[in-house]
Design a protein around this motif. Structure first.
Motif, PDB file in Angstrom:
ATOM      1  N   LEU A 160       0.838  -1.205   0.000  1.00 20.81           N
ATOM      2  CA  LEU A 160       0.000   0.000   0.000  1.00 20.81           C
ATOM      3  C   LEU A 160       0.873   1.255   0.000  1.00 20.81           C
ATOM      4  O   LEU A 160       0.567   2.238  -0.680  1.00 20.81           O
ATOM      5  CB  LEU A 160      -0.959  -0.011   1.199  1.00 20.81           C
ATOM      6  N   LEU A 207       2.067   1.888  -3.414  1.00 22.95           N
ATOM      7  CA  LEU A 207       1.001   2.412  -4.284  1.00 22.95           C
ATOM      8  C   LEU A 207       0.684   3.868  -3.945  1.00 22.95           C
ATOM      9  O   LEU A 207      -0.187   4.476  -4.552  1.00 22.95           O
ATOM     10  CB  LEU A 207      -0.268   1.564  -4.133  1.00 22.95           C
ATOM     11  N   TYR A 244      -0.185   5.036  -0.727  1.00 23.63           N
ATOM     12  CA  TYR A 244      -1.020   5.238   0.465  1.00 23.63           C
ATOM     13  C   TYR A 244      -0.121   5.330   1.689  1.00 23.63           C
ATOM     14  O   TYR A 244       0.010   4.400   2.469  1.00 23.63           O
ATOM     15  CB  TYR A 244      -2.045   4.110   0.612  1.00 23.63           C
ATOM     16  N   SER A 304      -0.796   0.423   9.704  1.00 31.43           N
ATOM     17  CA  SER A 304      -0.655  -1.018   9.875  1.00 31.43           C
ATOM     18  C   SER A 304      -1.840  -1.742   9.250  1.00 31.43           C
ATOM     19  O   SER A 304      -2.927  -1.179   9.104  1.00 31.43           O
ATOM     20  CB  SER A 304      -0.568  -1.376  11.355  1.00 31.43           C
ATOM     21  N   VAL A 305      -1.613  -2.979   8.890  1.00 33.52           N
ATOM     22  CA  VAL A 305      -2.664  -3.833   8.358  1.00 33.52           C
ATOM     23  C   VAL A 305      -2.556  -5.175   9.067  1.00 33.52           C
ATOM     24  O   VAL A 305      -1.465  -5.739   9.185  1.00 33.52           O
ATOM     25  CB  VAL A 305      -2.495  -4.071   6.831  1.00 33.52           C
ATOM     26  N   SER A 306      -3.665  -5.660   9.573  1.00 31.23           N
ATOM     27  CA  SER A 306      -3.662  -6.968  10.205  1.00 31.23           C
ATOM     28  C   SER A 306      -4.689  -7.818   9.470  1.00 31.23           C
ATOM     29  O   SER A 306      -5.833  -7.407   9.276  1.00 31.23           O
ATOM     30  CB  SER A 306      -4.043  -6.804  11.676  1.00 31.23           C
ATOM     31  N   ILE A 307      -4.275  -8.990   9.021  1.00 28.51           N
ATOM     32  CA  ILE A 307      -5.165  -9.830   8.222  1.00 28.51           C
ATOM     33  C   ILE A 307      -5.588 -11.073   8.997  1.00 28.51           C
ATOM     34  O   ILE A 307      -4.740 -11.821   9.482  1.00 28.51           O
ATOM     35  CB  ILE A 307      -4.501 -10.199   6.885  1.00 28.51           C
ATOM     36  N   SER A 308      -6.873 -11.234   9.153  1.00 27.34           N
ATOM     37  CA  SER A 308      -7.401 -12.373   9.911  1.00 27.34           C
ATOM     38  C   SER A 308      -8.343 -13.173   9.029  1.00 27.34           C
ATOM     39  O   SER A 308      -8.651 -12.787   7.911  1.00 27.34           O
ATOM     40  CB  SER A 308      -8.210 -11.896  11.105  1.00 27.34           C
ATOM     41  N   LYS A 309      -8.816 -14.275   9.585  1.00 28.46           N
ATOM     42  CA  LYS A 309      -9.758 -15.114   8.839  1.00 28.46           C
ATOM     43  C   LYS A 309     -11.161 -14.977   9.419  1.00 28.46           C
ATOM     44  O   LYS A 309     -11.336 -14.879  10.633  1.00 28.46           O
ATOM     45  CB  LYS A 309      -9.336 -16.582   8.940  1.00 28.46           C
ATOM     46  N   MET A 310     -12.134 -14.980   8.543  1.00 26.07           N
ATOM     47  CA  MET A 310     -13.525 -15.021   8.970  1.00 26.07           C
ATOM     48  C   MET A 310     -14.114 -16.276   8.339  1.00 26.07           C
ATOM     49  O   MET A 310     -13.968 -16.486   7.137  1.00 26.07           O
ATOM     50  CB  MET A 310     -14.248 -13.781   8.462  1.00 26.07           C
ATOM     51  N   TYR A 331     -14.008  -6.531   4.996  1.00 24.09           N
ATOM     52  CA  TYR A 331     -14.363  -7.941   4.845  1.00 24.09           C
ATOM     53  C   TYR A 331     -14.303  -8.286   3.368  1.00 24.09           C
ATOM     54  O   TYR A 331     -15.000  -7.662   2.568  1.00 24.09           O
ATOM     55  CB  TYR A 331     -15.768  -8.218   5.362  1.00 24.09           C
ATOM     56  N   THR A 352     -15.062 -11.188   0.861  1.00 27.37           N
ATOM     57  CA  THR A 352     -15.745 -12.485   0.773  1.00 27.37           C
ATOM     58  C   THR A 352     -15.823 -12.948  -0.676  1.00 27.37           C
ATOM     59  O   THR A 352     -15.647 -12.160  -1.599  1.00 27.37           O
ATOM     60  CB  THR A 352     -17.183 -12.369   1.325  1.00 27.37           C
ATOM     61  N   LYS A 404     -11.561 -13.198   4.200  1.00 22.96           N
ATOM     62  CA  LYS A 404     -10.526 -12.419   4.883  1.00 22.96           C
ATOM     63  C   LYS A 404     -11.135 -11.217   5.580  1.00 22.96           C
ATOM     64  O   LYS A 404     -12.063 -10.602   5.091  1.00 22.96           O
ATOM     65  CB  LYS A 404      -9.505 -11.907   3.863  1.00 22.96           C
ATOM     66  N   MET A 405     -10.583 -10.927   6.748  1.00 23.98           N
ATOM     67  CA  MET A 405     -10.962  -9.707   7.454  1.00 23.98           C
ATOM     68  C   MET A 405      -9.675  -8.925   7.636  1.00 23.98           C
ATOM     69  O   MET A 405      -8.687  -9.465   8.113  1.00 23.98           O
ATOM     70  CB  MET A 405     -11.563 -10.064   8.812  1.00 23.98           C
ATOM     71  N   MET A 406      -9.661  -7.671   7.216  1.00 18.10           N
ATOM     72  CA  MET A 406      -8.427  -6.879   7.339  1.00 18.10           C
ATOM     73  C   MET A 406      -8.701  -5.658   8.203  1.00 18.10           C
ATOM     74  O   MET A 406      -9.688  -4.965   8.005  1.00 18.10           O
ATOM     75  CB  MET A 406      -7.981  -6.388   5.963  1.00 18.10           C
ATOM     76  N   VAL A 425      -7.245  -2.154   9.021  1.00 16.98           N
ATOM     77  CA  VAL A 425      -6.282  -1.187   8.506  1.00 16.98           C
ATOM     78  C   VAL A 425      -6.360   0.070   9.360  1.00 16.98           C
ATOM     79  O   VAL A 425      -7.440   0.619   9.576  1.00 16.98           O
ATOM     80  CB  VAL A 425      -6.597  -0.827   7.036  1.00 16.98           C
ATOM     81  N   GLU A 435     -10.610   2.584  -3.130  1.00  8.37           N
ATOM     82  CA  GLU A 435      -9.532   2.483  -4.110  1.00  8.37           C
ATOM     83  C   GLU A 435      -8.535   1.378  -3.733  1.00  8.37           C
ATOM     84  O   GLU A 435      -8.133   0.582  -4.586  1.00  8.37           O
ATOM     85  CB  GLU A 435      -8.816   3.836  -4.155  1.00  8.37           C
ATOM     86  N   MET A 436      -8.179   1.309  -2.453  1.00 11.64           N
ATOM     87  CA  MET A 436      -7.248   0.275  -1.984  1.00 11.64           C
ATOM     88  C   MET A 436      -7.835  -1.115  -2.201  1.00 11.64           C
ATOM     89  O   MET A 436      -7.141  -2.056  -2.573  1.00 11.64           O
ATOM     90  CB  MET A 436      -6.919   0.469  -0.495  1.00 11.64           C
ATOM     91  N   LYS A 458      -7.787  -1.885  -6.024  1.00 11.95           N
ATOM     92  CA  LYS A 458      -6.439  -2.035  -6.599  1.00 11.95           C
ATOM     93  C   LYS A 458      -5.665  -3.199  -6.024  1.00 11.95           C
ATOM     94  O   LYS A 458      -4.855  -3.813  -6.699  1.00 11.95           O
ATOM     95  CB  LYS A 458      -5.626  -0.758  -6.334  1.00 11.95           C
ATOM     96  N   LEU A 459      -5.847  -3.466  -4.718  1.00 12.35           N
ATOM     97  CA  LEU A 459      -4.943  -4.431  -4.092  1.00 12.35           C
ATOM     98  C   LEU A 459      -5.617  -5.451  -3.177  1.00 12.35           C
ATOM     99  O   LEU A 459      -5.295  -6.636  -3.220  1.00 12.35           O
ATOM    100  CB  LEU A 459      -3.869  -3.678  -3.288  1.00 12.35           C
ATOM    101  N   LEU A 460      -6.550  -4.988  -2.345  1.00  6.18           N
ATOM    102  CA  LEU A 460      -7.003  -5.857  -1.252  1.00  6.18           C
ATOM    103  C   LEU A 460      -8.009  -6.924  -1.668  1.00  6.18           C
ATOM    104  O   LEU A 460      -8.094  -7.978  -1.051  1.00  6.18           O
ATOM    105  CB  LEU A 460      -7.559  -5.009  -0.098  1.00  6.18           C
TER     106      LEU A 460
END
Lengths: 86, 86
Positions: free
Chosen positions: A28, A31, A33, A38-44, B9, B11, B43-45, B47, B62-63, B66-68
């Motif tokens: 990010l 790109l 931004y 910070s970005v934290s990625i978890s599972k749902m 989120y 999905t 995925k749950m992010m 930010v 936009e994020m 483009k990326l997430l």
């Protein structure tokens, strides 16, 4: 027996390094931004299951402990909803 | 500039095969949880970012585009919370 829709959130425990999150933060920034700290990625996980009402919670806890989460580095929480079929 | 905590989120779109979810469903069956009908893994992010209040929503959209998220096979929704520093 009833049908339930369970939403399980599996997140990193405090202090555990999240390499995927770190990689996304860097991407990010590249790109443009720069404001992203910070970005934290978890599972749902959305689990649909049939069970006795009084057993769902214990069953989901067991599934999380045995398979869905790694209790050493991950925390989990979940919400149970009853599915009403019309 | 303010700080925001955004929960995104990501999905699967309807009809897109979720191989990880299918594998987890199978594993749960093998562990004896026969009542499990389906598992969908998303995925749950979380930010954390600094931005102008009126720009956050556009920036996060936009994020995601483009990326997430991969707009071809994934949907996304997000919630924005302002971080109040005391």
């Amino acid at each position: 027996m009833m049908t339930f829709e369970v939403t399980i959130y599996v997140t990193w425990k405090n202090g555990v390094l999240d390499p995927q999150g770190a990689a996304v933060t860097e991407s990010l920034h590249k790109l443009g931004y720069e404001g992203v700290e910070s970005v934290s990625i978890s599972k749902m996980m959305q689990v649909r299951l049939t069970a006795e009402k009084e057993e769902v919670e214990a069953q989901v806890t067991e599934m999380c402990e045995k398979l869905l989460a790694n209790p050493v580095i991950e925390d989990y929480t979940f919400e149970i909803e009853e599915v009403i079929s019309l």
